[in-house]
Design a protein around this motif. Sequence first.
Motif, PDB file in Angstrom:
ATOM      1  N   SER A 232      -4.579   7.471  -0.023  1.00 10.54           N
ATOM      2  CA  SER A 232      -4.023   6.126   0.056  1.00 10.54           C
ATOM      3  C   SER A 232      -4.499   5.293  -1.121  1.00 10.54           C
ATOM      4  CB  SER A 232      -4.413   5.449   1.372  1.00 10.54           C
ATOM      5  OG  SER A 232      -5.822   5.320   1.476  1.00 10.54           O
ATOM      6  N   ARG A 233      -3.708   4.280  -1.461  1.00 11.47           N
ATOM      7  CA  ARG A 233      -4.082   3.383  -2.555  1.00 11.47           C
ATOM      8  C   ARG A 233      -3.327   2.075  -2.406  1.00 11.47           C
ATOM      9  NH1 ARG A 233      -0.356   3.104  -7.048  1.00 11.47           N
ATOM     10  NH2 ARG A 233       1.507   4.391  -6.638  1.00 11.47           N
ATOM     11  N   THR A 234      -3.807   1.057  -3.104  1.00 10.05           N
ATOM     12  CA  THR A 234      -3.109  -0.217  -3.192  1.00 10.05           C
ATOM     13  C   THR A 234      -2.141  -0.140  -4.369  1.00 10.05           C
ATOM     14  OG1 THR A 234      -4.996  -1.429  -2.299  1.00 10.05           O
ATOM     15  CG2 THR A 234      -3.339  -2.716  -3.489  1.00 10.05           C
TER      16      THR A 234
ATOM     17  N   TYR B 161       0.823  -1.201   0.000  1.00  8.90           N
ATOM     18  CA  TYR B 161       0.000   0.000   0.000  1.00  8.90           C
ATOM     19  C   TYR B 161       0.864   1.261   0.000  1.00  8.90           C
ATOM     20  CZ  TYR B 161      -3.509  -3.382   1.572  1.00  8.90           C
ATOM     21  OH  TYR B 161      -4.326  -4.475   1.685  1.00  8.90           O
TER      22      TYR B 161
END
Length: 351
Positions: A105-107, A96
């Motif tokens: 936020s992001r994967t 992440y």
Amino acid sequence: MLTIREFKDPLTGVVIRALGAGGTNTGHNYFTAMTWLSDSRHLVLYTGIDEEKKGTCVKANATDGTFEIIVDRMEWGRGLVSAQDRFYYFDGPEIYEYDLRTGASRTVCSLESGASVYGPLSITNDGRTMGIYWRADDEWIVGTVDTATGSVTEAVRPSFAEPYPIANHAMVNPEDGRLLFFAHEGKTEHIPDRIYMADADTGEMRNGYRQARLDTGEHVEYVGHEMWAPDGEHLYFVKYPQSPLKPTGIYRVHKRTGEAEFINGDYAYWHVALSPDGNWAVADTIEDWETSKIVLIDLRDRSSRLLCEQPMWAQHPGHPHPSFSPDSRSISFTLADEERNLWVGVIERGD
């Protein structure tokens, strides 16, 4: 808010600024993984660490103790801060990204089903390529991740034989996203080929440092705790005090030639970290498992200066693991207080 304590080391008189929360444990990232943000004022810390090594991951202000929560419950040592102020961390097969400036936020990527990423993570200076290692299909795998696209490249499957099959501590070269260091893990007195280099483009792997052996075949250099120099030209490591072949201490090996240089052996060194400006190293020591010295090494003349000696834990996450801020002026490390609770200490390098 975290508590801030300031005190002088009784041995050296150096001022230590400690961040933590009384009665609980606070730690910073592994020494090869940047803890500080680019402003050299904020740090990513783990606080409230429990017996499972899990705590709250926070962005903390080293001047006033205020903080913002990044991840509510996370195992110590799973993340790093990039030069672009993005916090990367893993959980199982996923990696992440958390933007420390915006909170977005992001994967980044998700590995194959059944795979597990291990730490520490590493990343290039430009933030484009991450070095990782993972376990899948009962094999240890070393590779890279494109942080923009999430594309995963498998570099090598070392397939080391039992009883030491583990390939770990994969670290991408900070200036060359194709070149990776990884370690042949095991008891150092039993591992004659610890340091490896791998090319993510070709899949080639080679022993990056030929450890010395006697004519009988016995190997006599016990090495480990490696870290790339910020310019990527050398890999630094420690030859541990128990090594039969002297001198012991801090060494570096050239990324291509394998030529090694002795840097400093003034203390019983354990971990060594490099400053971003390339002029300094900081190391902790291993002596009695109760206390550890923090030592500054000037890489220009290879002299050392003792900064402090503080209590520690013999197990993770209580190793000191000293490391530098981006401006190369502050050093953070983990220490134990009089009740054996962990704090993150900050020392100004001085000149």
